[in-house]
Design an enzyme around this catalytic site. Structure first.
Site: not given
Ligand code: NAP
Length: 249
Positions: A15-17, A67, A157-159
């Site tokens: 998820g590095g995009s 993934v 999500y929490a689970a």
């Molecule tokens: P985001 O901006 O929506 O980015 C999500 C990333 O996950 C994107 O790079 C997306 O890339 C990738 N992704 C999603 N489904 C995928 C799949 N099936 N295969 C490969 N890549 C996938 O979200 P974020 O806020 O940065 O979240 C990143 C992580 O931090 C997540 O695990 C999230 O639960 C966690 N988190 C976020 C927050 C918050 O407040 N934002 C808080 C706590 C934890 P593509 O769409 O290109 O596949």
């Protein structure tokens, strides 16, 4: 000795995009690591990632990979391992499909568990084998404070995020004697596309629960991931670091 914390290391970031994952990729490159990021789409910032990598004597590559797909993950990790030893893995890919439990469709439950939790199992199963052989490696799983304190409307999500914590601690115990560390971070409310889509009212309610009084920038999560991935954290394993402005204390 280099002053770069991850000089010469090869890292996988799922998820590095965009969002937190993209911030981790940038922080890793700045610390001299070469990064392969796994996501379904290439980062819109890929060009600037290549520039950053070149500036720090590193490389960056996008690997198209869902993934949650076992075969795709196995193939992607093996291809990375064939290019060089895997030193660091960050399981960050994640999605939300919010809704009250009574209205939640089974598909919404499964999609979130598969993308957020099963993915970490798949990537670690494929990568840890290589780390164990070399008796060296660091894995960081991106959980959430919601996996610790819960959140109405996010049972799936929490689970998935609580599951990641149990997975982290169990894997840490399995591989500790083989020189591999496994930790997690639990961010609170971070400014990314994931939280941007929340209704304004929900955002304000969440912000009111943060003692530091503001949301996090993705870079504030990435800096802790760098620390845990690096030798600076050589005596830390099985730990969950909350990065939440005090939200979950
Ligand atoms: P985001 O901006 O929506 O980015 C999500 C990333 O996950 C994107 O790079 C997306 O890339 C990738 N992704 C999603 N489904 C995928 C799949 N099936 N295969 C490969 N890549 C996938 O979200 P974020 O806020 O940065 O979240 C990143 C992580 O931090 C997540 O695990 C999230 O639960 C966690 N988190 C976020 C927050 C918050 O407040 N934002 C808080 C706590 C934890 P593509 O769409 O290109 O596949």
């Amino acid at each position: 000795m280099s002053d770069q914390l991850l000089k010469g290391k090869q890292c996988i970031v799922t998820g590095g995009s965009k969002g937190i994952g993209l911030a981790v990729v940038k922080a890793f490159l700045a610390e001299g690591a070469s990064v392969e990021y796994f996501s379904r789409s290439k980062s819109e910032e890929h060009g600037s990632l290549e520039t950053l990598a070149a500036e720090h004597g590193a490389t960056v590559a996008w690997v198209a990979c869902d993934v949650a797909d076992e075969k795709a993950v196995d193939a992607a990790v093996e291809a990375t391992a064939a290019r060089g030893p895997i030193d660091v893995v960050v399981n960050n890919a994640g999605v939300t499909r919010d809704g009250l439990v009574f209205r939640m469709q089974l598909d919404d439950w499964k999609a979130v568990i598969d993308t957020n939790l099963t993915s970490a199992f798949l990537v670690c199963r494929a990568a840890a084998r290589h780390m164990i052989k070399r008796r060296s490696g660091s894995i960081v799983n991106v959980s959430s404070v919601v996996g610790i304190i819960g959140n109405g409307g996010q049972t799936n999500y929490a689970a998935s995020k609580a599951g990641l914590i149990g997975f982290t601690k169990s894997l840490a115990r399995e591989v500790a004697t083989r020189g591999v560390r496994v930790n997690a971070v639990a961010p609170g409310f971070v400014d990314t596309a994931m939280t941007d889509k929340l209704p304004e009212e929900a955002k304000e309610k969440l912000k009111a629960q943060i003692p530091l009084g503001r949301t996090a920038r993705p870079e504030e999560i990435a800096s802790v991931v760098v620390f845990l991935a690096s030798d600076m954290a050589s005596y830390i394993t099985g730990e969950v670091v909350k990065i939440d402005g005090g939200m979950g204390m």
